[in-house]
Design an enzyme around this catalytic site. Structure first.
Site, PDB file in Angstrom:
ATOM      1  N   ASP A   1       0.859  -1.168   0.000  1.00  0.00           N
ATOM      2  CA  ASP A   1       0.000   0.000   0.000  1.00  0.00           C
ATOM      3  C   ASP A   1       0.909   1.236   0.000  1.00  0.00           C
ATOM      4  O   ASP A   1       2.091   1.150   0.370  1.00  0.00           O
ATOM      5  CB  ASP A   1      -0.875  -0.035   1.255  1.00  0.00           C
TER       6      ASP A   1
ATOM      7  N   ASP B   1      -0.378   5.202   0.627  1.00  0.00           N
ATOM      8  CA  ASP B   1      -0.748   6.203   1.625  1.00  0.00           C
ATOM      9  C   ASP B   1      -0.806   5.601   3.022  1.00  0.00           C
ATOM     10  O   ASP B   1      -1.565   4.662   3.287  1.00  0.00           O
ATOM     11  CB  ASP B   1      -2.115   6.806   1.289  1.00  0.00           C
TER      12      ASP B   1
ATOM     13  N   ASP C   1      -1.895  -0.620   5.885  1.00  0.00           N
ATOM     14  CA  ASP C   1      -2.284  -0.034   7.165  1.00  0.00           C
ATOM     15  C   ASP C   1      -3.787   0.118   7.347  1.00  0.00           C
ATOM     16  O   ASP C   1      -4.251   0.403   8.451  1.00  0.00           O
ATOM     17  CB  ASP C   1      -1.645   1.346   7.310  1.00  0.00           C
TER      18      ASP C   1
END
Length: 608
Positions: free
Chosen positions: A328, A330, A536
C-alpha cells in the site's frame, strides 16, 4: 510375528499384506523424521507478532495429494498410526472428502452456478468454512479445550454423517494430516480453460462456465486452505489413464464382493459409468500431475501397479524462491501527513539491487502512479484504484498475458467496470443520503487539496480516476453502514481507505495481487514466487489475508485493520515509511537465509 498392536490393527482395517510395513519403512522413514523435526522446530520458522507467539507450538499440518486409488488414505492412516505408536504423538486425520456439501446444498449450488456442481468432487463442492473452523480448533487445542469432533462424509447416502457420529480427538494435537485428491493443485491459466479435455466438458460445459467456476474456486478460496499447509506430500500416478484403470479395478472388486453381500450391493458402477465419473476429475488431475510435483516437499512416484518406484524432494523449491512485495502507499510506504518516503529509501535501494520487485497496490490512480513510480525508482508492475486494474510494462514478461490490452506502453488487466458506471449509480441515491457525502468528481482541486494534503499538481492527478469514485463521508457511522448496505444491494463494492470511501466494482487488492502472482508463476516456471504484503487500512485487508506473509504498518490516525489470519503476520513498531523499512529490514534477511526448507512455497506463499 508383528508385535506392535497398533500397526497390526492398521494392517487389518486396511486389508493389507504385512509387506506394506516393510515398504513403508523403506520409503517413508525420512518423511516421518521430517514431520518430527518440523514439529519441534516450527517455532523457529514462524513469523508472528508478539500477540500471536502462543501459536509457535501449533501442530504441523501435513497435506497428502493423491489421485483416486493412489493410496493417500492408507498413507494418512499409516503416518498417524506410526507417529502415535512410536512417538506418542496426538494425530488428527482428515480427508478433504469429509467436507463435501450435502446433496441438497450441491443441488442448490447446481441451480445457481452450473448443473455439473451437483456431483461432488471438484473444488467448489466442499464446505471450506467448516474446514477452516475445524483446523482452527485443532491448531488452538489445549489440554483444557473441549474435544474436537472430526467431520465424516457418508458416500453411500451422499451426505455428511450426523455430527453425533463424528469421531472426536482430545487434548493438544501434535500433527494434523489432511488428504485430498486436489489438495495443493493450483489454478490453470485462462488460456488452458478454453478447450475441453473430454466429452463431459465438450457436451455438458460447452461455454466453459463450470470449469471457470472451479478454477476461480481454487484461485480465490482453496488457496487459503492450501496456505495453511506446512508440508505437502504427493503420491504421483503415472498418468490419468492409470487413474481410470485403478478406479475401474476398484469397481470390479466391489462387483465380485457384491455377490456375497446380503442385501446385494447396488452402487457398483459399470465401465462407462466409471469413465463418466472420472471425467469430472480429469482436468485437474492431469494438470496436477504436471505442475504439482515441483511445489511439493515430498513426491513418491507410483507405477501402474501402485508400486513405489521413486521418491524425491524437489530441490528447486529451496533454490529458486523469490519474494514479490506488494505494498500500500498512503500511510504505509508514504507518510500519512506529508507523503514522504525518505525513511524507506535505503530499503528500496537494497530491494532493487537484489532484483526483488516492489509492486505498489494502492487506491491511487494510474496518473498518480506514473509520476510516483519515477520518484520511488520503481519500474515494474503496479495495481491501481484498490485492485481495479493491473499495469505491467510491455516486455516485462516474455509475451503478453492473456486477457490484457496494450495501452501507453503497458499490458493492462481491468477487473471491474469504469468510473462512469458508479457515478451513474450514485445519482440514484436519495437526496437525504447524497447530502452525507461529497464525491471526488464534484470536488474542486482545492477541495481535494484540503481533504488529502496533496499539493496542487498531485491533486490534479488524484482526480483522474478511471474505475471507482472516492467519497468524502460527512455523516455518522450508523448512517454510513446504511449507505454501504444499500449500495451493495445494487452491486457496488465499498472499500474504506484512510480518508475516503471508495465505491467500485467487485475488486480488491487481494484479487489483483493473486492475478499478478499467477502471471509470475506462469512466466517463471523455474522459480517459485511468493508474496509479502504491507498495508495499514481496511482496504488492505484482502491483500494482507491473501499474501503468504503480511505486515500491518501502524497508523498515527486509525486503529490497525483486524485480520483473521494468525500465522505469517507481523506488526510494525513504527508508523508509515519508518515502519515499512523496519519490517522489511527485519523480515527479508530471515526469509532469504532460512528459505523455509520444509514449507511449501507456492502454497504457503500465495495468499498466507
Amino acid at each position: 510375528m508383528m508385535t506392535n498392536p497398533l500397526l497390526a490393527a492398521f494392517i487389518k482395517r486396511n486389508m493389507l499384506d504385512t509387506s506394506y510395513l516393510a515398504n513403508a519403512t523403506k520409503w517413508y522413514t525420512t518423511l516421518i523424521s521430517a514431520i518430527r523435526a518440523h514439529q519441534y522446530s516450527a517455532k523457529d520458522h514462524a513469523i508472528t507478532n508478539i500477540e500471536t507467539s502462543h501459536h509457535n507450538q501449533a501442530p504441523v499440518l501435513v497435506g497428502i495429494n493423491g489421485c483416486q486409488g493412489s493410496g493417500k488414505s492408507t498413507l494418512a492412516d499409516y503416518l498417524a498410526t506410526y507417529l502415535t505408536s512410536e512417538y506418542k504423538m496426538n494425530v488428527a486425520v482428515l480427508s478433504l472428502d469429509d467436507f463435501y456439501y450435502s446433496h441438497q446444498q450441491r443441488k442448490k449450488l447446481s441451480v445457481h452456478e452450473h448443473h455439473l456442481l451437483q456431483t461432488r468432487g471438484v473444488p467448489g463442492t466442499h464446505n471450506l468454512s467448516l474446514a477452516h473452523d475445524i483446523l482452527d480448533k485443532l491448531q488452538s487445542a489445549t489440554n483444557l479445550s473441549s474435544p474436537v469432533a472430526l467431520p465424516r462424509f457418508d458416500k453411500t447416502t451422499d451426505n455428511p454423517y450426523p455430527e453425533s457420529a463424528w469421531p472426536v480427538i482430545h487434548g493438544i494435537v501434535d500433527v494434523i494430516i489432511l488428504e485430498g485428491w486436489c489438495l495443493g493443485v493450483q489454478p490453470q491459466t485462462d488460456e488452458a480453460l478454453l478447450e475441453p479435455v473430454n466429452n463431459l466438458e465438450a457436451t455438458k460445459d460447452k461455454h466453459g462456465i463450470w470449469r471457470r467456476y472451479v478454477n476461480d474456486q481454487i484461485k480465490y478460496h482453496y488457496a487459503d486452505l492450501y496456505k495453511r499447509l506446512d508440508m505437502l506430500v504427493m503420491l504421483k500416478a503415472p498418468s490419468f489413464d492409470t487413474v481410470f484403470q485403478w478406479r475401474l479395478e476398484q469397481e470390479l472388486k466391489l462387483k465380485q464382493q457384491a455377490l456375497t453381500l446380503s442385501p446385494p450391493l447396488q452402487s457398483v458402477m459399470s465401465e462407462s459409468e466409471v469413465k463418466l465419473f472420472t471425467a469430472y476429475f480429469q482436468r485437474l488431475t492431469a494438470h496436477g500431475l504436471i505442475t504439482l510435483p515441483n511445489l511439493c516437499n515430498w513426491v513418491f512416484e507410483l507405477d501402474a501397479k501402485r508400486n513405489m518406484v521413486h521418491s524425491y524432494t524437489p530441490q528447486s523449491i529451496e533454490l529458486n524462491r523469490y519474494p514479490a512485495i506488494f505494498t500500500d502507499l498512503d500511510g504505509t510506504l508514504l507518510d500519512h501527513d506529508d507523503y514522504s518516503f525518505t525513511p524507506a529509501l535505503s530499503t528500496l535501494a537494497e530491494l532493487k539491487n537484489a532484483a526483488i520487485p516492489v509492486i505498489p497496490n494502492t487506491s491511487k490512480t494510474y496518473a498518480e502512479l506514473l509520476e510516483l513510480r519515477h520518484k520511488l525508482n520503481l519500474n515494474g508492475p503496479f495495481i491501481v484504484e484498490n485492485g481495479a486494474a493491473i499495469y505491467i510494462p510491455v516486455n516485462y514478461f516474455s509475451h503478453q498475458p492473456i486477457g490484457t490490452i496494450q495501452q501507453d506502453g503497458y499490458w493492462v488487466k481491468s477487473l471491474v467496470q469504469s468510473r462512469a458506471h458508479w457515478l451513474s449509480l450514485l445519482q440514484t441515491v436519495s437526496q437525504q443520503q447524497s447530502e452525507l457525502f461529497t464525491g471526488m468528481s464534484m470536488m474542486t482541486f482545492n477541495d481535494i487539496i484540503n481533504a488529502t494534503g496533496l499539493d496542487e499538481a498531485s491533486a490534479v492527478l488524484a482526480s483522474q480516476r478511471q474505475y471507482g469514485e472516492p467519497l468524502l463521508w460527512k455523516g455518522n457511522a450508523a448512517q454510513k453502514q446504511v449507505f454501504i448496505q444499500q449500495l451493495k444491494k445494487q452491486g457496488a463494492t465499498i472499500l474504506e481507505g484512510g480518508r475516503f470511501l471508495h465505491v467500485c466494482g467487485d475488486c480488491n487488492k487481494g484479487k489483483a495481487m493473486d492475478w499478478l502472482m499467477q502471471q509470475f508463476k506462469f512466466f517463471n516456471l523455474q522459480q517459485t514466487p511468493y508474496s509479502i504484503a504491507l498495508g495499514d487500512g481496511n482496504n488492505d485487508i484482502a491483500m494482507l489475508e491473501a499474501a503468504q506473509y503480511a505486515a500491518i504498518i501502524l497508523s498515527p490516525v486509525h486503529t490497525p485493520p483486524k485480520l483473521k489470519r494468525k500465522q505469517g503476520l507481523i506488526i510494525s513498531k513504527h508508523t508509515g515509511p519508518t515502519g515499512w523499512a523496519e519490517v522489511l529490514s527485519t523480515l527479508l534477511p530471515k526469509l532469504l537465509s532460512e528459505r523455509l526448507p520444509t514449507r511449501v512455497p507456492a502454497l504457503k506463499l500465495t495468499g498466507a
